[in-house]
Design a protein around this motif. Sequence first.
Motif, PDB file in Angstrom:
ATOM      1  N   HIS A 289       0.881  -1.223   0.014  1.00 11.83           N
ATOM      2  CA  HIS A 289       0.278   0.017   0.018  1.00 11.83           C
ATOM      3  C   HIS A 289       0.912   1.342   0.013  1.00 11.83           C
ATOM      4  CE1 HIS A 289      -3.702  -2.474   0.530  1.00 11.83           C
ATOM      5  NE2 HIS A 289      -2.897  -3.090   1.389  1.00 11.83           N
ATOM      6  N   GLY A 290       2.031   1.383  -0.497  1.00  5.99           N
ATOM      7  CA  GLY A 290       2.991   2.369  -0.737  1.00  5.99           C
ATOM      8  C   GLY A 290       3.317   2.756   0.761  1.00  5.99           C
ATOM      9  N   LYS A 291       3.227   2.053   1.892  1.00  3.17           N
ATOM     10  CA  LYS A 291       3.797   2.865   3.250  1.00  3.17           C
ATOM     11  C   LYS A 291       4.396   1.664   3.975  1.00  3.17           C
ATOM     12  CE  LYS A 291      -1.082   2.906   3.741  1.00  3.17           C
ATOM     13  NZ  LYS A 291      -2.272   3.703   3.641  1.00  3.17           N
ATOM     14  N   GLY A 292       4.698   2.107   5.152  1.00  3.43           N
ATOM     15  CA  GLY A 292       5.381   0.862   5.994  1.00  3.43           C
ATOM     16  C   GLY A 292       6.753   0.638   5.917  1.00  3.43           C
ATOM     17  N   LYS A 293       7.293  -0.293   6.397  1.00  2.00           N
ATOM     18  CA  LYS A 293       8.674  -0.791   6.508  1.00  2.00           C
ATOM     19  C   LYS A 293       9.274  -0.958   4.862  1.00  2.00           C
ATOM     20  CE  LYS A 293       8.699  -5.304   8.536  1.00  2.00           C
ATOM     21  NZ  LYS A 293       8.044  -5.856   7.347  1.00  2.00           N
ATOM     22  N   THR A 294       8.290  -1.530   4.222  1.00  2.00           N
ATOM     23  CA  THR A 294       8.751  -1.909   2.921  1.00  2.00           C
ATOM     24  C   THR A 294       9.381  -0.576   2.168  1.00  2.00           C
ATOM     25  OG1 THR A 294       7.037  -3.426   2.655  1.00  2.00           O
ATOM     26  CG2 THR A 294       8.123  -2.670   0.566  1.00  2.00           C
ATOM     27  N   TRP A 295       8.937   0.461   2.379  1.00  2.00           N
ATOM     28  CA  TRP A 295       9.188   1.668   1.791  1.00  2.00           C
ATOM     29  C   TRP A 295      10.136   2.594   2.574  1.00  2.00           C
ATOM     30  CZ3 TRP A 295       7.788   2.416  -3.030  1.00  2.00           C
ATOM     31  CH2 TRP A 295       6.922   1.492  -3.727  1.00  2.00           C
ATOM     32  N   GLY A 296      10.824   2.103   3.565  1.00  2.00           N
ATOM     33  CA  GLY A 296      11.446   2.830   4.167  1.00  2.00           C
ATOM     34  C   GLY A 296      11.027   3.941   5.217  1.00  2.00           C
ATOM     35  N   LYS A 297      12.142   4.659   5.742  1.00  2.00           N
ATOM     36  CA  LYS A 297      11.617   5.808   6.656  1.00  2.00           C
ATOM     37  C   LYS A 297      11.381   7.189   5.718  1.00  2.00           C
ATOM     38  CE  LYS A 297      16.267   5.960   8.525  1.00  2.00           C
ATOM     39  NZ  LYS A 297      16.537   5.346   7.105  1.00  2.00           N
ATOM     40  N   ASP A 298      12.064   7.281   4.946  1.00  2.00           N
ATOM     41  CA  ASP A 298      12.150   8.758   4.282  1.00  2.00           C
ATOM     42  C   ASP A 298      11.006   9.082   3.375  1.00  2.00           C
ATOM     43  OD1 ASP A 298      15.836   8.219   3.976  1.00  2.00           O
ATOM     44  OD2 ASP A 298      14.799   9.038   5.624  1.00  2.00           O
ATOM     45  N   PRO A 299      10.499  10.126   3.375  1.00  2.00           N
ATOM     46  CA  PRO A 299       9.363  10.271   2.430  1.00  2.00           C
ATOM     47  C   PRO A 299       9.669  10.134   1.088  1.00  2.00           C
ATOM     48  CG  PRO A 299      10.150  12.379   3.216  1.00  2.00           C
ATOM     49  CD  PRO A 299      11.022  11.136   3.947  1.00  2.00           C
ATOM     50  N   LYS A 300       8.839   9.690   0.115  1.00  2.00           N
ATOM     51  CA  LYS A 300       8.973   9.619  -1.150  1.00  2.00           C
ATOM     52  C   LYS A 300       8.103  10.463  -1.986  1.00  2.00           C
ATOM     53  CE  LYS A 300      10.303   4.722  -0.330  1.00  2.00           C
ATOM     54  NZ  LYS A 300      11.587   5.397   0.026  1.00  2.00           N
ATOM     55  N   LYS A 301       8.378  10.748  -3.335  1.00  2.00           N
ATOM     56  CA  LYS A 301       7.669  11.420  -4.206  1.00  2.00           C
ATOM     57  C   LYS A 301       7.319  10.125  -5.177  1.00  2.00           C
ATOM     58  CE  LYS A 301       8.625  16.167  -3.770  1.00  2.00           C
ATOM     59  NZ  LYS A 301       8.876  17.456  -4.664  1.00  2.00           N
ATOM     60  N   PHE A 302       5.733  10.033  -5.479  1.00  2.00           N
ATOM     61  CA  PHE A 302       5.373   9.082  -6.332  1.00  2.00           C
ATOM     62  C   PHE A 302       4.911   9.893  -7.581  1.00  2.00           C
ATOM     63  CE2 PHE A 302       5.505   4.970  -4.436  1.00  2.00           C
ATOM     64  CZ  PHE A 302       5.450   5.299  -2.890  1.00  2.00           C
ATOM     65  N   ILE A 303       5.416   9.291  -8.702  1.00  2.00           N
ATOM     66  CA  ILE A 303       4.564   9.647 -10.000  1.00  2.00           C
ATOM     67  C   ILE A 303       3.751   8.585 -10.528  1.00  2.00           C
ATOM     68  CG2 ILE A 303       5.261  10.213 -12.403  1.00  2.00           C
ATOM     69  CD1 ILE A 303       8.043  11.014 -11.378  1.00  2.00           C
ATOM     70  N   GLN A 304       2.501   8.846 -10.890  1.00  2.00           N
ATOM     71  CA  GLN A 304       1.668   7.691 -11.306  1.00  2.00           C
ATOM     72  C   GLN A 304       0.903   7.913 -12.569  1.00  2.00           C
ATOM     73  OE1 GLN A 304      -1.226   6.272  -8.468  1.00  2.00           O
ATOM     74  NE2 GLN A 304      -1.479   4.389  -9.298  1.00  2.00           N
ATOM     75  N   ILE A 305       1.547   6.843 -13.552  1.00  2.00           N
ATOM     76  CA  ILE A 305       1.091   6.895 -14.883  1.00  2.00           C
ATOM     77  C   ILE A 305      -0.011   5.941 -14.707  1.00  2.00           C
ATOM     78  CG2 ILE A 305       1.361   6.545 -17.316  1.00  2.00           C
ATOM     79  CD1 ILE A 305       4.134   6.979 -16.979  1.00  2.00           C
ATOM     80  N   ASP A 306      -1.488   6.569 -15.065  1.00  2.00           N
ATOM     81  CA  ASP A 306      -2.641   5.541 -15.344  1.00  2.00           C
ATOM     82  C   ASP A 306      -3.603   5.857 -16.091  1.00  2.00           C
ATOM     83  OD1 ASP A 306      -3.010   2.837 -12.966  1.00  2.00           O
ATOM     84  OD2 ASP A 306      -4.734   3.487 -14.389  1.00  2.00           O
ATOM     85  N   ILE A 307      -4.646   5.147 -16.444  1.00  2.00           N
ATOM     86  CA  ILE A 307      -5.616   5.495 -17.401  1.00  2.00           C
ATOM     87  C   ILE A 307      -6.707   5.761 -16.629  1.00  2.00           C
ATOM     88  CG2 ILE A 307      -6.572   3.407 -17.918  1.00  2.00           C
ATOM     89  CD1 ILE A 307      -6.505   4.073 -21.021  1.00  2.00           C
TER      90      ILE A 307
END
Length: 568
Positions: A289-307
Amino acid sequence: TTDNQNTQLTDGFHLVIDALKANDLDTIFGLVGIPITDLCRLAQAEGLRFIGFRHEQHAGNAAAIAGYMTQKPGICMTVSAPGFLNGLTALANATVNCFPMILISGSSEREIVDLQQGDYEEMDQLNAAKPYCKAAYRINHIEDIGIGFARAIRAAVSGRPGGVYLDLPAQLLAQTMPADEAKKSIFKVIDPVPRQIPAADAVARALDVLKGAKRPLILLGKGAAYAQADKEIRDLIEKSGIPYLPMSMAKGLLPDNHPQSASAARSFVLAEADAVMLVGARLNWLLAHGKGKTWGKDPKKFIQIDIQANEVDSNVQIAAPLIGDIGSCVSELLKGISAVPKPSAEWIAAITDKKDKNTAKMAETLAKEANPMNFHGALRVIRDVIKKNPDVNLVNEGANTLDYCRAIVDMYKPRKRFDSGTWGIMGIGMGYAIGAAVTSGLPTVAVEGDSAFGFSGMELETVCRYNLPITTVVFNNNGVYRGTDVNPTGGADVAPTVFVKDARYDKMIEAFGGVGYYVTTPAELEAALTEAIAAGKPALINAVIDETAGTESGRLTNLNPSTAAAKK
Ligand SMILES: Nc1ncnc2c1ncn2[C@@H]1O[C@H](COP(=O)(O)OP(=O)(O)O)[C@@H](O)[C@H]1O
Ligand SMILES: Cc1ncc(Cc2csc(CCOP(=O)(O)OP(=O)(O)O)c2C)c(N)n1
């Protein structure tokens, strides 16, 4: 036929076939019965392929994969009520996975259903379907067959692809109308998948995020594979120099041994990346779900390409939504990619270091001889055979069989791996294999956990009946996940996860004229698989796997609920 004024007439049966043919839909996956048996006969007589199954769920799964591979809706046809319901699971699975398919089911007369007067196979199928598919329509009048099929086709493939239900009451098929009038009512849908061009400011915003990134990552989802924008995607990755991660069905969009693949350092790049571009991939449970320990502690910027615009912000805030079809979006990004600085040497070096370490560890595990054979020993063989046969379609399901195969077996071409996907559904094996083999005409290997295989095993007769080039490899570890659980009461019933010990699935296919192999070592597996692929005939390899080797629910063990109360 003609009416009493000698006017040439046609009927609903013929118009349904004409509507399919007008839209280049030439294959029906289904199971006959009232009221569609004659419709299926007519389809075959009129030159369409009709592939008859033993259970409607697998016909629907075949249609779904045909849709995923061709960008045209796969067609599944079933009888009413129970047949429709069996197909509904496949329709729902197609919708969840964004595969375009149309489930066409015969249905009972509205007058009787709506008064619940107890018709044969009575069911309000249209309303039963609606919650589980992208769109649902019923055609009541013969003159509406053309527009009804046009609506269903466009709904299945435009925007986010998905499953559509098309309800054909039995009396519709028997209706007649003047043939020349009918001809005008049938048409080919114009531009059913219109390009959806992204807004210039959205493209600029996405490029800005990439320009500001120190540790960028590109994540390719099965939407990127489905879009068939293979060259654009490869150019984006190679021109930007950005490392990428393919989700399971996006494997092969670039060869898995590509230098920019970060698959062998997946955990590292997910945690350390500071900007992540999602290309046809959802931040759902498969990506924590784009969060939690899988994604590390530092904030990330997401780009999302979708229709699908409202997929954005489904789980976490998206800094740069880029809405449109993937081909158009990636083409626009490519125009500005030269202004994006290459990723830092440190980032690439850190990934390479991680990849080398993990690859070495995996190589060690894979080199170990184990007797009885374990998942790794068997999958090393599958990996080596697929490398020699990159055109082979690979179907995969199970728990350990799925998780390990996804990590170990590299893919080299797009749209060659078909697996349990977004829903984690078991039972897709034979349906997906038949859909892939019929659609491509190419050899297909289904790598199946023994429990997973059991959901669709009767379709081996279907595989043999159409003489399809499908080799089913059953990883037989005597049970669900493994074969060692015991009934704590000591009673006669085996534990809930255990099967008949040393079951001989290879003998099942012999009942239908296919070739069965029984293997217990990697060398025997390699010989059998190589021979079966070369023969291009129905085959099943019963691969004996160490029954202690499996882990409950494979990689998903943590999803099992655990009680707070102390174990008694
Ligand atoms: N042609 C297309 N253009 C843009 N997005 C698409 C296209 N086809 C499918 N998609 C999107 O791709 C996404 C697929 O995501 P998902 O099934 O979660 O992939 P994965 O499981 O591989 O990560 C969906 O959100 C869907 O809307
Ligand atoms: C329709 C449906 N019903 C049940 C389940 C639950 C499940 C997830 S994985 C699995 C089978 C695991 O055993 P298998 O022998 O195939 O694999 P392996 O671990 O490699 O030995 C089941 C039953 C799902 N996901 N879908």
